[in-house]
Structure formats: C-alpha cells, structure tokens
Design a protein around this motif. Structure first.
Motif, short mmCIF file in Angstrom:
data_model
loop_
_atom_site.label_atom_id
_atom_site.label_comp_id
_atom_site.label_asym_id
_atom_site.label_seq_id
_atom_site.Cartn_x
_atom_site.Cartn_y
_atom_site.Cartn_z
N ARG A 119 5.61 8.30 34.90
CA ARG A 119 5.42 9.27 35.98
C ARG A 119 6.70 10.05 36.25
O ARG A 119 6.65 11.21 36.66
CB ARG A 119 4.95 8.56 37.25
CG ARG A 119 3.51 8.02 37.12
CD ARG A 119 3.09 7.19 38.32
NE ARG A 119 3.05 7.97 39.55
CZ ARG A 119 2.03 8.75 39.89
NH1 ARG A 119 0.98 8.84 39.09
NH2 ARG A 119 2.07 9.44 41.01
N THR A 146 6.95 12.73 33.58
CA THR A 146 6.02 13.85 33.79
C THR A 146 6.21 14.51 35.16
O THR A 146 5.37 15.28 35.60
CB THR A 146 4.57 13.36 33.67
OG1 THR A 146 4.39 12.23 34.52
CG2 THR A 146 4.24 12.96 32.25
N PHE A 147 7.32 14.20 35.84
CA PHE A 147 7.71 14.79 37.13
C PHE A 147 6.73 14.48 38.26
O PHE A 147 6.74 15.15 39.29
CB PHE A 147 7.87 16.33 37.03
CG PHE A 147 8.72 16.79 35.88
CD1 PHE A 147 9.90 16.12 35.55
CD2 PHE A 147 8.38 17.91 35.14
CE1 PHE A 147 10.69 16.56 34.49
CE2 PHE A 147 9.16 18.35 34.09
CZ PHE A 147 10.31 17.67 33.76
N LEU A 148 5.86 13.50 38.08
CA LEU A 148 4.98 13.11 39.19
C LEU A 148 5.76 12.29 40.21
O LEU A 148 5.39 12.21 41.38
CB LEU A 148 3.77 12.31 38.69
CG LEU A 148 2.74 13.12 37.90
CD1 LEU A 148 1.65 12.21 37.34
CD2 LEU A 148 2.12 14.21 38.75
N ARG A 164 7.80 24.32 35.90
CA ARG A 164 6.47 24.61 35.37
C ARG A 164 6.54 24.92 33.87
O ARG A 164 5.65 24.58 33.11
CB ARG A 164 5.85 25.77 36.15
CG ARG A 164 4.34 25.64 36.30
CD ARG A 164 3.76 26.65 37.26
NE ARG A 164 4.31 26.51 38.59
CZ ARG A 164 4.45 27.53 39.45
NH1 ARG A 164 4.09 28.74 39.10
NH2 ARG A 164 4.95 27.33 40.65
N ARG A 190 6.58 21.77 32.00
CA ARG A 190 5.29 21.08 31.97
C ARG A 190 4.48 21.47 30.73
O ARG A 190 3.59 20.74 30.31
CB ARG A 190 4.47 21.39 33.23
CG ARG A 190 5.07 20.74 34.46
CD ARG A 190 4.03 20.47 35.53
NE ARG A 190 4.63 19.67 36.58
CZ ARG A 190 5.25 20.18 37.64
NH1 ARG A 190 5.30 21.48 37.82
NH2 ARG A 190 5.81 19.39 38.53
N TYR A 219 4.54 18.92 27.62
CA TYR A 219 3.87 17.62 27.54
C TYR A 219 2.48 17.64 28.15
O TYR A 219 2.13 18.54 28.91
CB TYR A 219 4.71 16.53 28.23
CG TYR A 219 4.90 16.75 29.71
CD1 TYR A 219 3.91 16.37 30.61
CD2 TYR A 219 6.06 17.33 30.21
CE1 TYR A 219 4.07 16.57 31.97
CE2 TYR A 219 6.23 17.54 31.56
CZ TYR A 219 5.23 17.16 32.44
OH TYR A 219 5.37 17.37 33.79
N LEU A 249 -0.53 14.69 29.83
CA LEU A 249 -0.64 13.32 30.32
C LEU A 249 -2.11 12.94 30.43
O LEU A 249 -2.92 13.70 30.96
CB LEU A 249 0.05 13.20 31.69
CG LEU A 249 -0.14 11.88 32.47
CD1 LEU A 249 0.42 10.69 31.68
CD2 LEU A 249 0.53 11.95 33.84
N PHE A 295 -4.56 10.18 32.04
CA PHE A 295 -4.50 9.20 33.13
C PHE A 295 -5.44 8.02 32.86
O PHE A 295 -6.43 8.13 32.15
CB PHE A 295 -4.94 9.84 34.45
CG PHE A 295 -4.06 10.96 34.92
CD1 PHE A 295 -3.04 10.73 35.83
CD2 PHE A 295 -4.26 12.26 34.47
CE1 PHE A 295 -2.24 11.77 36.29
CE2 PHE A 295 -3.46 13.30 34.92
CZ PHE A 295 -2.45 13.06 35.82
N ASN A 306 -9.30 11.54 35.65
CA ASN A 306 -9.01 12.68 36.53
C ASN A 306 -9.50 14.01 36.00
O ASN A 306 -8.83 15.04 36.11
CB ASN A 306 -7.50 12.77 36.83
CG ASN A 306 -7.02 11.59 37.64
OD1 ASN A 306 -7.83 10.90 38.26
ND2 ASN A 306 -5.73 11.34 37.62
N ALA A 335 -5.73 17.62 27.62
CA ALA A 335 -4.28 17.62 27.48
C ALA A 335 -3.86 18.34 26.20
O ALA A 335 -2.91 19.13 26.20
CB ALA A 335 -3.76 16.19 27.50
N MET A 389 -3.62 22.29 25.85
CA MET A 389 -2.42 22.98 26.30
C MET A 389 -1.37 23.04 25.19
O MET A 389 -0.26 23.54 25.40
CB MET A 389 -1.83 22.28 27.52
CG MET A 389 -2.77 22.15 28.71
SD MET A 389 -3.19 23.74 29.44
CE MET A 389 -1.70 24.06 30.40
#
Lengths: 252, 287, 215
Positions: free
Chosen positions: A46, A49-51, A84, A87, A90, A92, A94, A98, A161, A164
């Motif tokens: 996390r 992934t900057f969460l 951004r 982002r 990568y 992700l 879950f 989600n 995912a 992208m």
C-alpha cells in the motif's frame, strides 16, 4: 529498476509497521512476498501504491523519486499532479476486486484509459477486448460485476489494471477472498502473465504458487525482511529460524 | 403568542446571525422594545406625498372571517371590508393590494410593514390604545351560540359547560381578560380554536356545548343551519374599526375622509345591501 | 359554491403548492450535497457551523423556522418585510430540506466501501472524477428510498406555508371551509395531496427501477 524502495519507515499510531525496509524490482521479475498476517507485507504494497504515506524513506519508479526523506528527516512527496503521473507506472489488484459495480465489465476496463489517460475510445475498446479474450471472459463484456463469480471478477480486476498498460503490477492477496475452487483460474492468469515477462509483485498465502511462479521470494515478519532469495532456496532450505517456523505451519 | 414567537425568533435568529455575520449584538434591545409596545413599529409613517396616485394600499385581513373578508361564492377574495377597502382605494386612485394573513400574526404583519392596516371585522373595544383607529363603521354584538334545543337558556347555564371561541377575537378577549372574565371562570372549559369554522364543526359534533361569537360572523355560520341560534342574553357590545400603525396619522385621516365621502355618495349604504348579515349593524350614515 | 368553483379556486393554490415543491427540490437537492461535503470538510470551524445548522434545522419545527425567516428580518434589523413572504417560505423550505438531504447524502457517501475510492485512486482518477463518476452514482442508487420518503414528506409539508398565510392549496381550503361552512375543501385538498404523492411514488419507482441493472 522499475521500483526501488529504500529505508521505508511506517508507523500506525506509534506502532512501527515497516522498519527500515529496502527492496527493488527489476523489469520482468516476479516477486512474491510472504509472511504471517501483521508482518507488514500488505502495508508495504500500500506504501508502494501511495495508498499509505510513508514516514521516512525513498520510493522511486523508473529511477524517478516520488518520495524522499527531507532534511528534517520526514518523508516528502512530489505534488499531487506529479503523483498522478507516477500512478500510470503501476497497477494494483485488490483482495476484494473493487470493481465498479455500476459499470459494465467493458466500461470498467475502458473508463480510466479514456478519462484518465485520454486515450481514444477505439484504442481503449480494442485493448479491453484483447484483455478480456486473454482472460477468457470476453463473453461477459456487457455483463455487470454482480453477475460474475468471484474468480471471474478478479480476472476482470486484473484486466482493468492491465488496460492502463502499467510497467509493474501489484497483487494484494488476490485469491484470499475467493472460494478454494476458484483460486486456480486466477493463479493461472497470473502465471500466464509471468510467462509473458510482466513485472509483478504478489503478496500471497499460496506457497505452492509462490514457489512455482516467482523469481524471488521475500519473507517478511515484524516489519522487516527476514529472508529473501530464489524460491527454491527459501522454501526448501530456509536460513532463518523465523522462516522455518512460518513455513512449517504451511507444510502441515 | 406574539411574545413567544418574538423571543424564540430572537434566539434562533441570534444564533444564525452570530454564526453567519458575527455581529448583531445591538439588535436585542430593539427587539424587546417592539414586543412590548404592540404598535409602535419602526416603519416610517406615510407622508402626504407618499399617498399620491401611485400609492399601493396594502390591506391586511384574515381571509377566514366571513362576511367581512373571505373567499366568496365565486372563490374570489371578497367580503364587506375587502370591498370597502377597494372603494377607498378607488376614491383616491390608489392601487389595492390584498395581504391575507393569519389572525395570530396580525400585529407582527402590521408592525413589520407587510400591510398598512388591520381591517377585517376588527374590534376597537379593549384595544383602544394599541392602534391608531379609524372612525368606527360598524357595531357588533357578542353572543352565545347554542343548539336550539340545548338546555342552556341563559348565561348562567354555561357553568360547567365547554365553550368554544376563536383565538384573539373580541369575544376571546372579553372572556379571558375583559368584562366577562368572571363568567368564563365558571365554564367547564374555554376551548380556543384557530378559527370559528372549526369551532362550529365541534359544536355540531357535540364536543363543545356553546360558542362565544360576534353576531355577524355567527349569522354567516348558521345561515343554512336553522338548528342553531343565540341566547337572548348578550355577552357584550363592540365597535369595528380599521387599525393603523400608531403615527400613521396622515393615512388614517385620508381613509376617514374617504369613508365620509363614500357614506355621502351612497356607496357605503349600497355595499351594506350586498351584505344583509352586516347591514343592520353598520353605524355610519345612520344619524 | 359548486364543487367546480371550489376546484377552480383551489387549482390556483395547487399551482402555488407545486411552486413551493419544485423550488424546494431545485434548491435543496444540490444544496444538501454542498452541506454534506462541507460536513466532511478538513476545517473544524466549517464542520462545526454545518453541524450547528443541521441540528438547529432538524431540532426545531419547520413552522417555527418559516415564522423566523419571515418576521426575523423585521425583529432583528427593523426591515420592512412587504414582498418577502414568498422568498421567506422558499428560503425556509430549502434550508430545512437541504439539512435532511445532507444527512441522507452523508449516510450514502459513508456507506460506499473504501475500496471503491482506493481502486479509483490507483487508476489515477482525480478527486472530482472519483466523486462524480464512481462514488456519486452509487450513492444515488443507495439513497433513493430515503429521498423518496423525504419528497413525499415535502409534498405534505408544503401545507405549512399556511403559517405565513401564503395562498397555497391548504390555505385556500381553510378559507373556503370558513366561508362555506363545508368540509368539502379539505376532502379536495386531501385528494390533491394523495394524488400528488401517488405521482411522486410512481416517478421515483421508475427512477429506482432504472438503476436496478446493478447491485
């Protein structure tokens, strides 16, 4: 190096979850992170992934720093706009998929490429249909997530995912929410991606899978990397006492 | 009612003002003074120049007070007072603007300037000092309405009975703080209604035994209902007038002059003929 | 007075009732969203003010609020309030209903799993895109039954405008009842409110149904 994380520190309410962790991922590498729950492996993902924001350390993608420790010893991130940009490197997947329930499967795959990456609708559609075919769920393009089984939903999440076109794909326990008979179809897809040299980091409890698919296994416990290396070495001949104890539970 | 509303208002609005503008401390005392004196508003009195051809006369009235002000049989706003007010406007070439309000709120409406007068069967007696009054134009009598075969024959029979009245009317004032206060203390219950229509429905339904009411309003209620009548003994007498804000002398004088003129040219009497329930009680032009 | 005359007279009030109804929805539905978002503001002061506003509005009768909005300007500032009757009614209704809608929105927003935000964030959606494209459509579906309830209440609450003697259908019904000593106007008003709410229910059911394609 696609991803480098150096001296990562993370606390939750004073509790140290990541204690000075460093690791990197090379292009084409498949890294499995294993360890008991609470070991910090999901938090590490996390943070990557900057969460979650790190308290100290450095995160680099493609050699560019997204966060670093400043002179005051605190982690400092680049601006939200630049973040951004990071982002797009990568993706992700879950544990809970989600997916967006109000979008059809196809729209789940094309919305972000069109809205975020400003790609043309045609291109996004082509990419999406290719991915759905590859996942064996192209017949479900117009269905909605609730109409799909858990295994199918997770394959859609992987396709979303990949749509992208990321440099690296993270998986956060991708089969933990699935019924045992459905895990196989998801693992098969990941294995297929590994064969295509997709760079991946997989946090997992599936030891057999980790052993079979990854180039490298990282064993984490108590917020540190206890042991890492070739899966055959780590699984068959662990050097650390904690690794042995953890693996023995799974052998039973 | 007015005081309660005013103080709750003050609290609620003060909260909003404090949050909203962070000011408004000086308004508290002003609010107080307006609630204590019912008719000295801050609205400036009209001058002679204001009352020219383009003046808009805002007639404040209770639209549920037949036959003075009500929805007539065509569903339009009408009634003796409404037509008389229109005649006054026509006399000066003013524009007539009806401002129907709730009787409870009449003083707030007048003080706040949403209307220029209170004019719908408005009793002068007991309110002499609260408003600037026009000349009285109609007499009226307060009566007790009962079912004709009722065992109530005189005022004393009302002891222990349930009596209905409309809030803030002269009958109400008479029973709660006026000359008939003692009589009311012997009632089983004085039931206060928002309007006489409801009171009459309850009288028919038998949940109250009698209604204290002025005779013109009462006549209107029972005009198609011959089972109801009044006790011979009257509750009291009263006069109707037009209530203006204190200080609005110019407007009051002009309206009085117009009334005189309308009596002189016969308009007033002709209007009376249209309202037979009221006609016998009209006091102007009867010398 | 014939029933036809009553209907014609009351139809004018019905238009005014619809006026209050639609203007309130037009104002309160979006304002409620603003209030709901301000309630989640980063700034304590903003959250505090919005919290007070919501609890005052929900904790006092709408009838009293209408009186306050209409007579308040005079009592507090000595302003003449001629012509302020209808605006005061609309302001009172909009601010009242915005508070209720805000609480419904807030409940809806909070019911969306955090995973939806995270998925959107990782995919690179901006905050606005996340809210407008991912969160809001799901919120709307979830809150629809509660919104329907509130709108039905609003249809009936419009009758409270009689407090300020605004000539909507209920005030006129009372006046005709007074002049005709008849219960008929109330029967007509009752049928009117019932039919209006029947329509509301019908429309809302259709809207709910149109969002039935996902769970």
């Amino acid at each position: 190096m696609i991803l480098e994380m150096n001296n990562i520190q993370k606390q939750f309410d004073g509790l140290e979850v990541l204690k000075d962790i460093s690791f990197g991922v090379d292009s084409g590498e498949v890294v499995s992170i294993i360890g008991p729950s609470g070991s910090g492996k999901s938090t590490l993902l996390r943070c990557a992934t900057f969460l979650e924001t790190i308290d100290g350390g450095e995160i680099k993608y493609m050699g560019k720093a997204a966060a670093h420790t400043n002179a005051q010893g605190k982690a400092e991130y680049v601006t939200a706009k630049e973040l951004r940009q990071f982002r797009s490197y990568y993706g992700l997947v879950f544990q809970q998929f989600n997916l967006f329930p109000h979008y059809s499967i196809l729209k789940n795959l094309i919305d972000a490429p069109i809205r975020v990456q400003k790609r043309s609708r045609e291109e996004a559609m082509d990419t999406a249909m290719d991915l759905l075919r590859k996942m064996g769920i192209d017949s479900k393009a117009d269905a909605y997530p609730f109409q799909l089984s858990g295994g199918q939903q997770q394959r859609v999440a992987i396709a979303r995912a990949l749509a992208m076109k990321p440099e690296i794909l993270f998986f956060d326990e991708p089969t933990s929410a699935l019924d045992p008979e459905l895990t196989g179809e998801v693992l098969k897809v990941i294995k297929q991606l590994a064969e295509e040299k997709m760079t991946m980091v997989v946090v997992t409890h599936e030891m057999a899978f980790a052993k079979a698919v990854s180039n490298r296994v990282i064993f984490m416990d108590g917020g540190v990397i206890v042991e890492q290396g070739d899966p055959h070495d780590v699984f068959d001949n662990p050097q650390e006492e904690r690794t042995k104890r953890f693996l023995s539970v799974f052998d039973r | 009612m007015k005081k309660i509303v005013a103080s709750v208002l003050a609290i609620a609005m003060a909260a909003i003002v404090l949050v909203g503008c962070g000011g408004g401390a000086s308004t508290t005392t002003e609010t107080k003074s307006t609630t204590e004196d019912t008719s000295t508003g801050k609205i400036a009195a009209y001058t002679e120049e204001d009352l020219g051809k383009d003046f808009v006369f805002k007639h404040g009235f209770d639209q549920e007070f037949p036959p003075y002000a009500y929805r007539n049989d065509n569903g339009e706003t009408g009634g003796f007072d409404v037509e008389l007010a229109q005649a006054v406007c026509d006399y000066y070439g003013w524009k007539y603007e009806p401002v129907p309000f709730n009787w409870d709120a009449k003083d707030m409406e007048l003080n706040a300037g949403s209307c220029d007068c209170i004019w719908s069967g408005f009793t002068i007696n007991g309110r002499e000092d609260n408003y600037l009054w026009s000349m009285p134009y109609s007499d009226n009598e307060q009566m007790i309405m009962v079912k004709k075969n009722s065992d109530i024959k005189k005022l004393d029979d009302l002891a222990g009975k349930n009596v209905g009245v409309q809030t803030d009317t002269s009958a109400y004032t008479m029973l709660t703080e006026g000359e008939q206060k003692e009589l009311a203390s012997k009632f089983g219950n004085l039931q206060v209604f928002p309007d006489y229509t409801t009171a009459f429905t309850e009288l028919k339904a038998g949940s109250i035994d009698a209604i204290a009411i002025d005779i013109t309003t009462g006549d209107h209620l029972i005009k198609d209902d011959k089972d109801y009548g009044y006790l011979e003994e009257k509750l009291g007498n009263e006069q109707y007038g037009i209530g203006f804000r204190k200080g609005d002398d110019v407007l009051c004088k002009k309206v009085n002059e117009a009334l005189d003129a309308l009596v002189a040219d016969g308009t007033f009497a002709k209007l009376g003929e249209k309202y037979p329930e009221i006609q016998p009680y009209l006091s102007l032009g009867k010398k | 007075m014939s029933i036809t005359t009553m209907l014609v007279t009351m139809s004018d009030g019905m238009l005014k009732t619809f006026g209050i109804f639609f203007l309130t929805l037009l104002g309160a539905l979006p304002l409620g969203m603003v209030v709901a978002l301000l309630k989640k503001s980063r700034f304590l002061v903003v959250r505090g003010i919005v919290g007070i506003y919501i609890s005052v509005v929900r904790g006092t009768p709408l009838m009293l609020q209408l009186l306050a909005w209409y007579f308040g300007p005079y009592y507090l500032f000595g302003w003449e309030i001629g012509g302020w009757r209808y605006p005061a009614i609309i302001v009172g209704f909009v601010l009242n209903y915005a508070a209720y809608f805000a609480e419904i929105y807030r409940g809806g927003i909070e019911s969306i799993p955090v995973g939806q935000y995270e998925a959107a964030e990782v995919l690179g959606y901006s905050h606005t895109q996340t809210f407008m494209r991912i969160i809001l459509p799901q919120v709307i579906k979830r809150i629809m039954p509660a919104i329907t309830n509130e709108i039905i209440t609003l249809v009936k609450d419009t009758s409270l405008a009689f407090t300020l003697a605004y000539q909507e259908v209920f005030s006129i019904a009372k006046q005709i009842a007074a002049s005709q000593t008849s219960f008929m106007p109330f029967v007509i008003a009752g049928v009117f409110y019932f039919v209006a709410n029947y329509l509301v229910e019908f429309v809302m059911k259709r809207i709910e149904k149109s969002m039935d394609y996902y769970k």
